[in-house]
Scaffold this motif. Structure first.
Motif, short mmCIF file in Angstrom:
data_model
loop_
_atom_site.label_atom_id
_atom_site.label_comp_id
_atom_site.label_asym_id
_atom_site.label_seq_id
_atom_site.Cartn_x
_atom_site.Cartn_y
_atom_site.Cartn_z
N LEU A 86 63.39 74.01 37.35
CA LEU A 86 61.95 73.75 37.23
C LEU A 86 61.67 73.53 35.75
O LEU A 86 61.73 74.47 34.95
CB LEU A 86 61.15 74.94 37.76
N PRO A 87 61.42 72.29 35.34
CA PRO A 87 61.35 71.97 33.91
C PRO A 87 60.15 72.57 33.18
O PRO A 87 60.22 72.79 31.97
CB PRO A 87 61.30 70.45 33.88
N ASN A 88 59.07 72.86 33.87
CA ASN A 88 57.86 73.33 33.20
C ASN A 88 57.13 74.32 34.10
O ASN A 88 55.99 74.12 34.46
CB ASN A 88 56.99 72.12 32.87
N ALA A 89 57.82 75.40 34.45
CA ALA A 89 57.29 76.35 35.42
C ALA A 89 56.45 77.43 34.75
O ALA A 89 56.84 78.00 33.74
CB ALA A 89 58.44 77.00 36.19
N ALA A 90 55.30 77.71 35.34
CA ALA A 90 54.49 78.85 34.91
C ALA A 90 55.00 80.07 35.66
O ALA A 90 55.17 80.02 36.87
CB ALA A 90 53.03 78.60 35.23
N TRP A 91 55.28 81.13 34.95
CA TRP A 91 55.86 82.31 35.59
C TRP A 91 55.32 83.60 34.96
O TRP A 91 54.81 83.61 33.86
CB TRP A 91 57.39 82.30 35.49
N THR A 92 55.49 84.67 35.73
CA THR A 92 55.20 86.01 35.25
C THR A 92 56.42 86.87 35.57
O THR A 92 56.87 86.90 36.71
CB THR A 92 53.95 86.61 35.92
N ALA A 93 56.95 87.51 34.56
CA ALA A 93 58.11 88.38 34.73
C ALA A 93 57.69 89.82 34.45
O ALA A 93 56.85 90.08 33.60
CB ALA A 93 59.24 87.97 33.80
N TYR A 94 58.31 90.72 35.19
CA TYR A 94 58.08 92.15 35.02
C TYR A 94 59.41 92.73 34.55
O TYR A 94 60.35 92.87 35.33
CB TYR A 94 57.60 92.77 36.33
N ILE A 95 59.50 93.03 33.28
CA ILE A 95 60.75 93.40 32.64
C ILE A 95 61.00 94.89 32.78
O ILE A 95 60.19 95.72 32.36
CB ILE A 95 60.75 93.01 31.14
N ARG A 96 62.12 95.19 33.37
CA ARG A 96 62.54 96.59 33.54
C ARG A 96 63.47 97.04 32.41
O ARG A 96 63.42 98.17 31.95
CB ARG A 96 63.24 96.72 34.89
N ARG A 97 64.35 96.11 31.99
CA ARG A 97 65.35 96.50 30.99
C ARG A 97 65.48 95.45 29.90
O ARG A 97 65.51 94.26 30.17
CB ARG A 97 66.70 96.69 31.67
N ARG A 98 65.55 95.93 28.68
CA ARG A 98 65.82 95.08 27.51
C ARG A 98 67.12 95.58 26.90
O ARG A 98 67.26 96.78 26.63
CB ARG A 98 64.69 95.20 26.49
N TYR A 99 68.06 94.66 26.69
CA TYR A 99 69.34 95.03 26.11
C TYR A 99 69.62 94.14 24.90
O TYR A 99 69.63 92.91 25.03
CB TYR A 99 70.48 94.92 27.12
N GLU A 100 69.83 94.74 23.76
CA GLU A 100 70.17 93.99 22.55
C GLU A 100 71.68 93.96 22.41
O GLU A 100 72.32 95.01 22.31
CB GLU A 100 69.51 94.63 21.33
N LEU A 101 72.24 92.76 22.44
CA LEU A 101 73.67 92.59 22.33
C LEU A 101 74.13 92.87 20.90
O LEU A 101 73.37 92.68 19.95
CB LEU A 101 74.05 91.17 22.74
N ASP A 102 75.38 93.29 20.76
CA ASP A 102 75.90 93.60 19.42
C ASP A 102 76.29 92.34 18.65
O ASP A 102 76.52 92.40 17.44
CB ASP A 102 77.08 94.56 19.51
N ALA A 103 76.34 91.20 19.34
CA ALA A 103 76.64 89.90 18.70
C ALA A 103 76.06 88.81 19.60
O ALA A 103 75.82 89.02 20.79
CB ALA A 103 78.14 89.72 18.54
N LEU A 104 75.85 87.66 19.03
CA LEU A 104 75.34 86.52 19.78
C LEU A 104 76.29 86.19 20.93
O LEU A 104 77.51 86.14 20.75
CB LEU A 104 75.22 85.32 18.85
N PHE A 105 75.75 86.00 22.14
CA PHE A 105 76.55 85.66 23.31
C PHE A 105 75.78 84.64 24.13
O PHE A 105 74.63 84.88 24.48
CB PHE A 105 76.85 86.90 24.16
N ALA A 106 76.40 83.52 24.43
CA ALA A 106 75.75 82.43 25.18
C ALA A 106 74.42 82.05 24.53
O ALA A 106 73.43 81.80 25.21
CB ALA A 106 75.57 82.81 26.65
N ASN A 107 74.42 82.05 23.20
CA ASN A 107 73.24 81.73 22.39
C ASN A 107 72.11 82.76 22.50
O ASN A 107 70.97 82.45 22.18
CB ASN A 107 72.71 80.33 22.69
#
Length: 121
Positions: A86-107
């Motif tokens: 979907l190139p231009n989708a309006a969405w609402t996400a409900y975030i349960r978990r945030r994880y900060e990677l120790d290094a860049l991965f898959a950009n």
């Protein structure tokens, strides 16, 4: 859960019994898309199913390994043109978990998981 609302490109793909949506956000004004949002399209989900799949299917025990497994599944889906984009989708996400990677991965240097609502064609 933290609520996020935006409009962006969303890739929808199956993962085992789940319908998963993947999109990106930027952590600053540069617009690099360094935050990967991998969410479940199900109003009863909290996104923890993704972490369990990473443990069970991906044989990953550490959170960093499971986060990279989740991002790998999403990145693969985006590269394959058989899934819904979907190139231009309006969405609402409900975030349960945030994880900060120790290094860049898959950009990405941050992974957000949870559930999402969006118009599905």
């Amino acid at each position: 859960m933290t609520e996020l609302t935006a409009t962006s490109r969303v890739t929808i793909f199956p993962l085992e019994s789940l319908t998963v949506a993947y999109t990106t956000q930027s952590g600053d004004e540069r617009g690099l898309g360094n935050i990967g949002l991998v969410t479940v399209v199900d109003k009863h989900s909290d996104g923890e199913e993704l972490w369990r799949l990473a443990r069970d299917l991906g044989s990953r025990a550490a959170d960093g390994d499971r986060a990279r497994w989740i991002l790998t599944q999403a990145s693969r889906a985006r590269m394959v043109t058989t899934y819904t984009n979907l190139p231009n989708a309006a969405w609402t996400a409900y975030i349960r978990r945030r994880y900060e990677l120790d290094a860049l991965f898959a950009n990405h240097d941050v992974l957000l998981t949870g559930r999402i609502t969006l118009p599905i064609p």
